[in-house]
Enzyme design. Sequence first.
Site, short mmCIF file in Angstrom:
data_model
loop_
_atom_site.label_atom_id
_atom_site.label_comp_id
_atom_site.label_asym_id
_atom_site.label_seq_id
_atom_site.Cartn_x
_atom_site.Cartn_y
_atom_site.Cartn_z
N ASN A 78 0.79 -1.24 0.00
CA ASN A 78 0.00 0.00 0.00
C ASN A 78 0.82 1.29 0.00
OD1 ASN A 78 -2.81 -0.93 0.08
ND2 ASN A 78 -2.25 -1.84 2.05
N MET A 80 3.20 2.72 -1.45
CA MET A 80 3.66 3.48 -2.62
C MET A 80 2.49 3.87 -3.52
SD MET A 80 7.31 1.62 -3.31
CE MET A 80 7.95 2.56 -4.68
N LYS A 81 1.29 3.83 -2.95
CA LYS A 81 0.10 4.25 -3.70
C LYS A 81 -0.11 5.76 -3.50
CE LYS A 81 -2.24 -0.22 -3.41
NZ LYS A 81 -3.12 -1.08 -2.62
N HIS A 114 4.41 0.15 -7.10
CA HIS A 114 2.97 -0.07 -7.31
C HIS A 114 2.21 1.02 -6.55
CE1 HIS A 114 -0.80 -2.37 -7.63
NE2 HIS A 114 -1.00 -2.08 -6.36
N ASN A 162 -3.10 1.16 -13.19
CA ASN A 162 -3.68 -0.05 -12.61
C ASN A 162 -5.18 -0.09 -12.91
OD1 ASN A 162 -3.41 -2.38 -10.97
ND2 ASN A 162 -3.96 -1.26 -9.10
N GLU A 163 -5.64 -1.20 -13.47
CA GLU A 163 -7.09 -1.47 -13.59
C GLU A 163 -7.85 -0.39 -14.35
OE1 GLU A 163 -8.36 -2.02 -9.55
OE2 GLU A 163 -7.13 -3.79 -9.24
N GLU A 279 0.22 -10.13 -8.39
CA GLU A 279 -0.48 -10.07 -7.09
C GLU A 279 -1.13 -11.41 -6.76
OE1 GLU A 279 -3.17 -6.72 -6.87
OE2 GLU A 279 -1.80 -5.41 -7.96
N TRP A 328 0.63 -11.77 -3.22
CA TRP A 328 0.02 -10.58 -2.62
C TRP A 328 -0.17 -10.77 -1.11
CZ3 TRP A 328 0.89 -6.34 -4.82
CH2 TRP A 328 0.29 -5.15 -4.37
C1 XIL Z 1 -5.12 -3.88 -1.73
C2 XIL Z 1 -4.34 -4.07 -0.45
O1 XIL Z 1 -3.91 -5.39 -0.35
C3 XIL Z 1 -5.21 -3.70 0.73
O2 XIL Z 1 -4.46 -3.74 1.94
C4 XIL Z 1 -5.81 -2.31 0.54
O3 XIL Z 1 -6.71 -2.04 1.58
C5 XIL Z 1 -6.51 -2.20 -0.79
O4 XIL Z 1 -5.63 -2.58 -1.83
N1 XIL Z 1 -5.45 -4.87 -6.71
C6 XIL Z 1 -4.34 -4.07 -6.50
C7 XIL Z 1 -3.81 -3.90 -5.14
O5 XIL Z 1 -3.75 -3.59 -7.47
O6 XIL Z 1 -3.22 -2.64 -4.95
C8 XIL Z 1 -4.88 -4.15 -4.09
O7 XIL Z 1 -4.25 -4.10 -2.82
C9 XIL Z 1 -5.56 -5.47 -4.34
C10 XIL Z 1 -6.23 -5.48 -5.68
#
Ligand code: XIL
Length: 368
Positions: A78, A80-81, A114, A162-163, A279, A328
């Site tokens: 988390n 580096m978000k 990430h 991402n996504e 992940e 993950w």
């Molecule tokens: C998740 C983390 O694992 C949690 O701790 C946080 O609360 C939310 O994010 N896809 C991703 C990750 O790209 O960044 C996510 O990680 C899980 C789904």
Amino acid sequence: MHHFRKIISLLLISGKTFALLIIFIACEKVESQEAKPVTLQNNASFPIGFAVDPTAMKDNVPYQKTVLDQAGSITAENVMKPSRINAQKGVFNFEKADYLIDVAKAQGKRVHGHTFVWYTNTAPTWMKQIKDSTELEAALKNYIQTVGTHFKGKVASWDVVNEAFDNATGEIRMASTDEKGQTLLNLGGVIGKDYVARMFRYAHQADPDALLFYNEYGQETNTKKLDAVLKMVADFKKRSVPVHGLGLQMHININTPNAGIENAIKKYADTGLLVHISELDIAMNPARTKDLAVTAELLDKQLHKYKFVVAAYKRIVPAKQQFGITMWGVGDANSWIPGFCSCTDFPLLFDSQYKPKPAYDGFIEGLK
Ligand code: XIL
């Protein structure tokens, strides 16, 4: 004659010494091979990673030991978000990420970044409030430049976006709220559908040496999204957008069809880009029941699914495109899945005491 005998006996002695030396070296070699512990990384020909948390790395000894023993790469789960680094406009907080990177570097581990851009409700509130396209793009560009420059030379690679794709349509997401009514960072709606390419260009400017990834989930079962990623990559190649790799998140479960897993890996590998299973976790409770009883049968199913994923990756992705497999989380107690599904689950390789589960053996078998 006397001299001759002397030479012969000298040769014999040095021959024996030589033979002894060879035996000694051979023994040493066998011993050092035997001394190498069985770990994920020691059995792998590509990096094995974990998503980690700096607090646990600092305070939780078995957690830390598991990561340092088993991994060759780390991703911040988390810290580096954008939600963590830049929660307030103009304020950048690198403390936790820097700690993690220092630990990783001291131990010779690769660091995967990430993620620069993510649409979710956890995106910084101030960013979600921007409705002007020029202003939002400038904010993201500034974010990527600041963060990319800060970590330049320390991270090998980044998930840049991402996504980005919508599950139902396979198009770039255009929603401002999710199904629970929470506000999203509507990148597609505010900046326009081509924002992804521009984020890659900004990332490349910030750190020209970093390998840049597009990261997505559900590629094993959602072919609309899989096709969307492949189409985007083909378009990026035509336009020379700097993309080097694709991340398959692979949050799957024990019943995810093997054919879908194989198909996603194969299609990603066929792009010629690096492929990162970025992940990985394998949920045991796809029905999401509240109190799941772990049975030997479930543990065995999980073992086989891990073995399948790892073996498929190794078999299908050409060696030079194998960026690695990242788990993950470390132990089941740290997994994000129970919080996400509001259910009981045990999706990782280590149990809550950091003991390897049958899943761990499956992973190792898959590597062989
Ligand atoms: C998740 C983390 O694992 C949690 O701790 C946080 O609360 C939310 O994010 N896809 C991703 C990750 O790209 O960044 C996510 O990680 C899980 C789904």
